[in-house]
Design a protein around this motif. Structure first.
Motif, PDB file in Angstrom:
ATOM      1  N   SER A 211       0.840  -1.215   0.000  1.00 22.46           N
ATOM      2  CA  SER A 211       0.000   0.000   0.000  1.00 22.46           C
ATOM      3  C   SER A 211       0.866   1.252   0.000  1.00 22.46           C
ATOM      4  O   SER A 211       0.501   2.258  -0.598  1.00 22.46           O
ATOM      5  CB  SER A 211      -0.996   0.051   1.157  1.00 22.46           C
ATOM      6  OG  SER A 211      -0.816  -0.936   2.076  1.00 22.46           O
ATOM      7  N   THR A 219      -0.311   1.933   6.164  1.00 22.77           N
ATOM      8  CA  THR A 219      -1.390   1.158   6.793  1.00 22.77           C
ATOM      9  C   THR A 219      -1.043   0.662   8.198  1.00 22.77           C
ATOM     10  O   THR A 219      -1.931   0.435   8.996  1.00 22.77           O
ATOM     11  CB  THR A 219      -1.752  -0.056   5.903  1.00 22.77           C
ATOM     12  OG1 THR A 219      -0.548  -0.651   5.440  1.00 22.77           O
ATOM     13  CG2 THR A 219      -2.586   0.373   4.729  1.00 22.77           C
ATOM     14  N   PHE A 229      -8.895   0.308   5.889  1.00 24.59           N
ATOM     15  CA  PHE A 229      -8.195  -0.084   4.675  1.00 24.59           C
ATOM     16  C   PHE A 229      -7.850  -1.583   4.729  1.00 24.59           C
ATOM     17  O   PHE A 229      -8.078  -2.341   3.798  1.00 24.59           O
ATOM     18  CB  PHE A 229      -6.920   0.763   4.591  1.00 24.59           C
ATOM     19  CG  PHE A 229      -6.217   0.696   3.277  1.00 24.59           C
ATOM     20  CD1 PHE A 229      -6.466   1.638   2.296  1.00 24.59           C
ATOM     21  CD2 PHE A 229      -5.272  -0.283   3.029  1.00 24.59           C
ATOM     22  CE1 PHE A 229      -5.802   1.594   1.083  1.00 24.59           C
ATOM     23  CE2 PHE A 229      -4.602  -0.340   1.825  1.00 24.59           C
ATOM     24  CZ  PHE A 229      -4.865   0.602   0.847  1.00 24.59           C
ATOM     25  N   MET A 233      -9.220  -4.810   2.580  1.00 19.22           N
ATOM     26  CA  MET A 233      -8.214  -5.622   1.884  1.00 19.22           C
ATOM     27  C   MET A 233      -8.413  -7.108   2.223  1.00 19.22           C
ATOM     28  O   MET A 233      -8.390  -7.967   1.343  1.00 19.22           O
ATOM     29  CB  MET A 233      -6.843  -5.133   2.361  1.00 19.22           C
ATOM     30  CG  MET A 233      -5.706  -5.834   1.749  1.00 19.22           C
ATOM     31  SD  MET A 233      -5.716  -5.554   0.009  1.00 19.22           S
ATOM     32  CE  MET A 233      -4.704  -6.915  -0.482  1.00 19.22           C
ATOM     33  N   PHE A 277     -11.998   0.804  -2.575  1.00 22.54           N
ATOM     34  CA  PHE A 277     -10.682   1.085  -3.179  1.00 22.54           C
ATOM     35  C   PHE A 277     -10.813   1.965  -4.420  1.00 22.54           C
ATOM     36  O   PHE A 277      -9.974   2.819  -4.669  1.00 22.54           O
ATOM     37  CB  PHE A 277      -9.959  -0.223  -3.514  1.00 22.54           C
ATOM     38  CG  PHE A 277      -9.387  -0.867  -2.291  1.00 22.54           C
ATOM     39  CD1 PHE A 277      -8.318  -0.289  -1.620  1.00 22.54           C
ATOM     40  CD2 PHE A 277      -9.938  -2.015  -1.770  1.00 22.54           C
ATOM     41  CE1 PHE A 277      -7.801  -0.854  -0.462  1.00 22.54           C
ATOM     42  CE2 PHE A 277      -9.435  -2.584  -0.616  1.00 22.54           C
ATOM     43  CZ  PHE A 277      -8.370  -2.002   0.035  1.00 22.54           C
ATOM     44  N   SER A 347      -3.747  -1.057  -9.834  1.00 22.80           N
ATOM     45  CA  SER A 347      -3.450  -0.845  -8.413  1.00 22.80           C
ATOM     46  C   SER A 347      -4.088  -1.936  -7.561  1.00 22.80           C
ATOM     47  O   SER A 347      -3.456  -2.489  -6.653  1.00 22.80           O
ATOM     48  CB  SER A 347      -3.982   0.511  -7.941  1.00 22.80           C
ATOM     49  OG  SER A 347      -3.466   1.522  -8.744  1.00 22.80           O
ATOM     50  N   LEU A 351      -2.237  -5.063  -5.319  1.00 20.35           N
ATOM     51  CA  LEU A 351      -2.547  -5.440  -3.933  1.00 20.35           C
ATOM     52  C   LEU A 351      -2.734  -6.953  -3.846  1.00 20.35           C
ATOM     53  O   LEU A 351      -2.197  -7.614  -2.960  1.00 20.35           O
ATOM     54  CB  LEU A 351      -3.851  -4.777  -3.486  1.00 20.35           C
ATOM     55  CG  LEU A 351      -3.801  -3.330  -3.034  1.00 20.35           C
ATOM     56  CD1 LEU A 351      -5.191  -2.819  -2.727  1.00 20.35           C
ATOM     57  CD2 LEU A 351      -2.926  -3.185  -1.792  1.00 20.35           C
ATOM     58  N   TYR A 355       0.566  -9.326  -2.389  1.00 20.49           N
ATOM     59  CA  TYR A 355       0.362  -9.436  -0.950  1.00 20.49           C
ATOM     60  C   TYR A 355       0.663 -10.846  -0.439  1.00 20.49           C
ATOM     61  O   TYR A 355       1.651 -11.073   0.252  1.00 20.49           O
ATOM     62  CB  TYR A 355      -1.089  -9.008  -0.667  1.00 20.49           C
ATOM     63  CG  TYR A 355      -1.647  -9.332   0.677  1.00 20.49           C
ATOM     64  CD1 TYR A 355      -1.093  -8.804   1.836  1.00 20.49           C
ATOM     65  CD2 TYR A 355      -2.771 -10.142   0.800  1.00 20.49           C
ATOM     66  CE1 TYR A 355      -1.641  -9.086   3.077  1.00 20.49           C
ATOM     67  CE2 TYR A 355      -3.325 -10.418   2.040  1.00 20.49           C
ATOM     68  CZ  TYR A 355      -2.759  -9.904   3.167  1.00 20.49           C
ATOM     69  OH  TYR A 355      -3.301 -10.180   4.389  1.00 20.49           O
TER      70      TYR A 355
END
Ligand code: HEM
Length: 545
Positions: A211, A219, A229, A233, A277, A347, A351, A355
């Protein structure tokens, strides 16, 4: 008419008229008859398809198991999981195998020459991946992973410019900020015994990094796991990769799944979180475009791309990177900027793509080092020596001097590749060694099976980083290691993920060691999600050096 000409006894006529009145005119019965007819037709259709499947691969000269009606061979994959299934099937039928996922024919291969031809040499015949219409709903419909042909080339060419060495170097300071938070947490943890669930901690770290580097948001997931956030997620993540009955619908009835998904009747992604988002990223894009803020992160790089990069430079860079794909040509006038929608989609994709894959790699490295203290000690020695040369500074430059670190990370990725398969779709009919791939067919590399092939990696389940030293690497083809894929469509985030992993490991191992504890599993078994997740949490201990 016929009935009236015959001499039919009265009892029979009475029975027939009662039957008409009570049964045939009954709505429930008609529905039953209609339903029955449809079922028979559907069944006949399945039977017809199945008969076609039985001879399908013989005509293509590709060996493989006999498919079942309806499931094809997917029932075996679902029972055993991709990893085990693929190892078994390759062992039984050889390095090229054809099988069916429902009604979809899929060719699996661990033949290195075939892999090189498809992914590099003849890339133009296999540019795209397999896609599911039900997954292509806004805003995920512009994910680079599922874009096709010219549209993909366009997005890939522009986004590539955000991952150059210079950009990575400048983003590495954001990674170091997140590493510092991680280190503080480890300090506290060590005072409380040092035992920790690797997944919880490392996924907090990778979420903070992605992020921050993607759109400049801090975050702090490790210390504030309740943040809005992070909650959104987690929602996206749980839904996008969890084993789900909807996935069965996706494979067996893809058209029905697409129909329901396009009308919002089923969701493969939680739309509420995606909307969160979408609003959030659009706001950042507007602020950056209006020069209300600026930062060296992914969004900024993509927005600045037009003024910083001539189109010719991008193409040259890309062709230099993938020089072996001789037939891969930029034969179109590509556009020079991405739309807000395209930036938004990438974007969100970053994520998702960056991740869990990266967190999981860190978990497995920690586990492998805890279980193999000799290799851990060798790595610590290298870290100490290199950092001494750099006045103790952990940076992009210093970690890039650590060759044993590379061996440790690569060996972990070989043993536990986060993506257990990759795929391409044939753009045209193709032939390899007398075997035919028809246009539209799915071609796939079972990465897990390739990485555990004893002919390529002797004692494949042993963790031995020296397999990746220069000498041993020379004895194998580069394409025997496919944790990040290969060719022009390989993982765009590879260098980003590797620098992130190496910066954090260097910081941790310069002060701590991983150790095995009572709760550390002796052996790792992975689940059948296709993402090489361990069946039980990987718990290890950290201790100050
Ligand atoms: C250890 C971490 C990671 C692993 C093991 C991994 C693995 C992979 C693999 C196997 C592929 C398919 C490659 C192919 O088909 O040849 C892929 C594609 C991709 N990865 Fe990664 N990945 C990682 C981290 C990341 C990160 C951090 C990002 C973004 C910041 C990312 C973004 C992508 C994208 C966008 C694609 C699709 C590329 C395209 O279609 O052109 N990945 N990754």
């Amino acid at each position: 008419m016929i009935l009236s000409k015959l001499q039919i006894p009265e009892e029979v006529m009475d029975f027939w008229s009662d039957f008409q009145k009570n049964v045939l005119s009954n709505k429930g019965y008609s529905t039953l008859v209609l339903g029955g007819t449809i079922s028979v037709l559907v069944l006949l259709n399945f039977l017809k398809n199945w008969l076609k499947q039985l001879s399908f691969y013989k005509k293509l000269n590709i060996p493989g198991p006999t498919p079942w009606p309806l499931t094809g061979n997917l029932h075996k994959v679902m029972k055993e999981g991709f990893a085990e299934h693929d190892i078994e099937i390759m062992k039984k039928y050889g390095r090229v195998v054809g099988y069916f996922e429902g009604s979809t024919p899929v060719v699996l291969t661990t033949d290195i020459k075939f892999i090189k031809n498809v992914m590099i040499k003849d890339f133009n015949c296999f540019v795209n991946r397999r896609t599911f219409d039900s997954l292509t709903v806004e805003p995920t419909d512009k994910f680079m992973t599922i874009l096709k042909d010219e549209e993909w080339k366009n997005v890939r060419a522009i986004v590539t410019t955000a991952f150059t060495s210079g950009k990575l170097k400048s983003m590495s300071k954001h990674i170091n900020e997140c590493s510092d938070i991680f280190e503080n947490h480890l300090e506290k943890l060590t005072d409380q015994g040092g035992i920790f669930d690797t997944k919880k901690l490392f996924s907090g770290f990778t979420l903070d990094v992605i992020s921050s580097c993607c759109f400049g948001v801090s975050t702090n997931s490790i210390n504030e796991p309740e943040n809005e956030f992070i909650q959104h997620m987690h929602q996206i993540f749980r839904n996008s990769v969890r084993a789900d009955p909807k996935i069965i619908l996706l494979f067996f009835f893809p058209k029905l799944a697409a129909f329901l998904s396009k009308r919002g009747l089923i969701e493969f992604f939680p739309m509420k979180s995606l909307k969160f988002f979408e609003n959030f990223i659009n706001l950042i894009i507007e602020r950056r475009k209006n020069k209300l803020e600026t930062r060296d992160d992914f969004i900024q790089n993509v927005l600045d791309h037009e003024k910083n990069n001539s189109f010719e430079t991008i193409i040259k860079d890309f062709e230099n990177q993938h020089g072996e794909s001789k037939l891969y040509k930029w034969n179109t006038e590509l556009k020079k900027t991405l739309t807000n929608k395209e930036i938004l989609s990438q974007s969100i994709l970053f994520l998702l793509a960056g991740y869990e894959t990266t967190a999981q790699t860190l978990c497995y490295v920690a586990y492998n080092l805890a279980m193999n203290p000799v290799y851990q000690q060798k790595l610590c020695q290298e870290i100490d020596t290199v950092l001494e040369r750099h006045d103790g500074k952990i940076s992009y430059d210093s970690v890039n001097e650590m060759s044993y670190m590379d061996n440790v990370v690569d060996e972990s990725l070989r043993l536990f590749p986060p993506a257990v398969r990759l795929d391409r779709v044939a753009n045209e009919d193709y032939e390899y060694n007398g075997m035919k791939i028809k246009k539209g067919m799915v071609w796939s590399v079972p990465i897990w099976a390739l990485h555990h092939d004893p002919e390529i990696y002797p004692n494949p389940y042993e963790f031995r980083p020296d397999r990746f030293n220069d000498q041993e690497k020379k004895t194998r083809d580069n394409l025997a290691f496919l944790a990040f894929g290969a060719g022009p469509r390989n993982c765009i985030g590879m260098r980003f993920a590797l620098i992130e992993i190496k910066l954090l490991l260097t910081l941790i191992l310069s002060k701590f060691n991983f150790e095995k504890c009572d709760q550390t599993p002796e052996k790792i078994e992975i689940d059948n999600s296709g993402f090489a997740r361990p069946k039980i949490p990987i718990i290890v201990k950290v201790k100050r050096r």
